[in-house]
Motif scaffolding. Structure first.
Motif, mmCIF file in Angstrom:
data_model
loop_
_atom_site.group_PDB
_atom_site.id
_atom_site.type_symbol
_atom_site.label_atom_id
_atom_site.label_comp_id
_atom_site.label_asym_id
_atom_site.label_seq_id
_atom_site.Cartn_x
_atom_site.Cartn_y
_atom_site.Cartn_z
ATOM 1 N N THR A 94 -5.393 15.094 8.369
ATOM 2 C CA THR A 94 -4.930 13.682 7.043
ATOM 3 C C THR A 94 -4.772 14.561 5.897
ATOM 4 O O THR A 94 -3.472 14.986 5.289
ATOM 5 C CB THR A 94 -5.699 12.891 7.574
ATOM 6 O OG1 THR A 94 -5.544 12.073 8.901
ATOM 7 C CG2 THR A 94 -4.839 12.328 6.482
ATOM 8 N N GLY B 156 -0.513 2.841 -2.558
ATOM 9 C CA GLY B 156 -1.324 2.551 -1.515
ATOM 10 C C GLY B 156 -1.379 1.450 -0.773
ATOM 11 O O GLY B 156 -1.480 1.570 0.185
ATOM 12 N N ARG B 157 -0.450 0.257 -1.290
ATOM 13 C CA ARG B 157 -0.072 -0.971 -0.908
ATOM 14 C C ARG B 157 0.847 -0.494 0.605
ATOM 15 O O ARG B 157 0.737 -0.968 1.708
ATOM 16 C CB ARG B 157 -0.032 -2.076 -1.504
ATOM 17 C CG ARG B 157 0.619 -3.080 -0.757
ATOM 18 C CD ARG B 157 0.506 -4.182 -1.215
ATOM 19 N NE ARG B 157 0.309 -5.915 -0.542
ATOM 20 C CZ ARG B 157 1.221 -6.778 -1.511
ATOM 21 N NH1 ARG B 157 1.585 -6.898 -2.730
ATOM 22 N NH2 ARG B 157 0.747 -7.848 -0.644
ATOM 23 N N LEU C 258 1.074 2.220 2.112
ATOM 24 C CA LEU C 258 0.514 3.404 2.950
ATOM 25 C C LEU C 258 0.028 2.336 3.949
ATOM 26 O O LEU C 258 0.411 2.798 4.757
ATOM 27 C CB LEU C 258 -0.099 4.238 2.275
ATOM 28 C CG LEU C 258 -1.293 4.865 3.091
ATOM 29 C CD1 LEU C 258 -0.344 6.024 4.321
ATOM 30 C CD2 LEU C 258 -2.310 6.624 2.337
ATOM 31 N N ARG C 259 -0.587 1.290 3.453
ATOM 32 C CA ARG C 259 -1.201 0.327 4.400
ATOM 33 C C ARG C 259 -0.761 -0.544 4.869
ATOM 34 O O ARG C 259 -0.985 -0.806 6.577
ATOM 35 C CB ARG C 259 -2.753 -0.747 3.229
ATOM 36 C CG ARG C 259 -3.344 0.545 2.876
ATOM 37 C CD ARG C 259 -5.250 -0.430 1.763
ATOM 38 N NE ARG C 259 -4.362 -0.986 1.390
ATOM 39 C CZ ARG C 259 -3.940 -1.303 0.606
ATOM 40 N NH1 ARG C 259 -4.481 -0.047 -0.499
ATOM 41 N NH2 ARG C 259 -3.716 -2.520 -0.634
ATOM 42 N N ARG C 260 0.344 -1.314 4.729
ATOM 43 C CA ARG C 260 0.668 -2.368 4.835
ATOM 44 C C ARG C 260 2.119 -1.348 5.423
ATOM 45 O O ARG C 260 2.761 -2.527 6.136
ATOM 46 C CB ARG C 260 1.400 -3.269 3.500
ATOM 47 C CG ARG C 260 0.246 -4.269 3.340
ATOM 48 C CD ARG C 260 -1.013 -3.986 4.276
ATOM 49 N NE ARG C 260 -1.736 -5.361 3.514
ATOM 50 C CZ ARG C 260 -2.473 -5.984 4.313
ATOM 51 N NH1 ARG C 260 -2.327 -6.636 5.323
ATOM 52 N NH2 ARG C 260 -3.201 -6.917 3.172
ATOM 53 N N LEU D 210 0.945 2.653 7.565
ATOM 54 C CA LEU D 210 0.106 3.080 8.775
ATOM 55 C C LEU D 210 0.581 2.763 10.058
ATOM 56 O O LEU D 210 0.375 3.277 11.096
ATOM 57 C CB LEU D 210 -0.753 3.192 8.016
ATOM 58 C CG LEU D 210 -1.924 4.353 7.249
ATOM 59 C CD1 LEU D 210 -3.175 3.970 6.912
ATOM 60 C CD2 LEU D 210 -1.823 5.978 8.224
ATOM 61 N N PRO D 211 1.138 1.254 9.796
ATOM 62 C CA PRO D 211 0.732 0.532 11.054
ATOM 63 C C PRO D 211 2.004 1.169 11.991
ATOM 64 O O PRO D 211 1.802 0.562 13.123
ATOM 65 C CB PRO D 211 1.197 -0.782 10.918
ATOM 66 C CG PRO D 211 0.845 -0.754 9.296
ATOM 67 C CD PRO D 211 0.714 -0.029 8.480
#
Length: 336
Positions: A115, A225-226, A228-230, A233-234
């Motif tokens: 990664t 960051g949000r 990337l997470r929301r 990545l999904p």
């Protein structure tokens, strides 16, 4: 008494025309005619097309499978009682535990490093891009066995590893052969090999996300960051999971290569036994059965993980799982 005047025909013909009323809306186009299927006459049923080739090929495949199973079960050279005796022996189970530990550690470390390499490759820094590309190029181009042998003999290049201060003395020094044992050498070699492939898997998954969604998230003021997470990545996991699952299974089987370093994994434990008993085939079957069992469990886990991250990807919904299909078939059979 005079009768009322009646306008003549000439007067009627020269009368001004009646002003037209408001313009009417144009007529809607006629709907296309849809052919209506003819009703099936009473007493007749729709029969699906017969495909005799399917039955013939299926029968031949079942016959070949039955012959193979009969050969495996009836050949005395396989020595199935010996296989059953050693399948759960202490030495084999210790080797299996070490194989599972190596698989988990190498996969976690490899994807963590991969990664980082993928992020460096996708960054705008040309130095990081070049270093990441060079790492992936070197470790993908070198066979795994060569890498393991190289790290096992690293003591010939660096007999001693030490840490010195720029203007001071030596903090510590250790001999390389004492620090890098066979197990640690296997972890290092497998991790670096895994990271090179994981970097490309992660990079392709991130690049599969539509850039329009990232622009929409930026316009809404969402932080990186949000996003990337929301968002990233999904959606990236749908593209990452299938090759990542294959890499995990490949790592499980690839740990058998470390038997050349005398690491007591599953295969090396089986080799130690058959070197004493000369029962080569039964012990190889023991190792094969354990590899097949663990790989099957990992495949089931990969299947349900892919279903989890595929939710909402299609409007039709997810197809039923094999367990759901089996329960539906049982309910239909009981209902009849």
């Amino acid at each position: 008494m005079a009768s009322p005047a009646v306008p003549s025909a000439r007067a009627r013909s020269t009368a001004p025309p009646t002003p037209p009323g408001p313009a009417s809306a144009p007529a809607a186009p006629a709907a296309p005619s849809v052919p209506v299927p003819e009703a099936v006459p009473a007493g007749l049923a729709i029969v699906p097309r017969r495909r005799p080739g399917r039955y013939v090929s299926g029968g031949l495949a079942l016959l070949a499978t039955a012959l193979l199973v009969r050969s495996l079960a009836g050949n005395p050279a396989f020595e199935w009682p010996v296989v059953g005796a050693y399948l759960t022996s202490a030495s084999i189970l210790r080797g299996l535990l070490l194989t599972l530990w190596l698989t988990g550690a190498v996969t976690a470390l490899g994807f963590a490093l991969g990664t980082v390499l993928a992020v460096a490759r996708l960054s705008g820094n040309p130095v990081l891009q070049s270093l990441s590309w060079g790492f992936v190029w070197i470790f993908r181009a070198t066979p795994l066995l060569v890498q393991l042998l190289f790290w096992f003999n690293i003591g010939a290049l660096y007999p001693e590893l030490s840490l010195r201060l720029p203007f001071g003395g030596e903090l510590f020094a250790v001999r390389t052969v004492d620090l890098l044992g066979p197990a640690l050498t296997a972890v290092i070699g497998l991790t670096l090999h895994e990271a090179a492939f994981a970097a490309e898997v992660v990079r392709s998954g991130v690049q599969s996300v539509d850039q329009g969604q990232l622009e929409a998230a930026a316009s809404l003021g969402l932080g990186r960051g949000r996003v990337l997470r929301r968002i990233v990545l999904p959606q990236a996991m749908r593209a990452i999971l299938p090759p990542a699952g294959n890499m995990l299974i490949g790592t499980l089987k690839g740990t058998s290569v470390i038997s050349v370093l005398a690491v007591h994994d599953l295969l090396f434990s089986a080799q130690l036994v058959y070197n004493q008993t000369y029962q080569v085939i039964p012990l190889l079957l023991v190792a094969t059965l354990w590899y097949v069992a663990v790989t099957s469990v990992l495949s089931v886990g990969q299947y349900y993980l892919e279903r989890h991250f595929a939710r909402g990807a299609t409007r039709a919904g997810l197809p039923p799982t094999p367990w759901q299909r089996a329960r539906a078939a049982v309910r239909r059979a009981v209902g009849r």
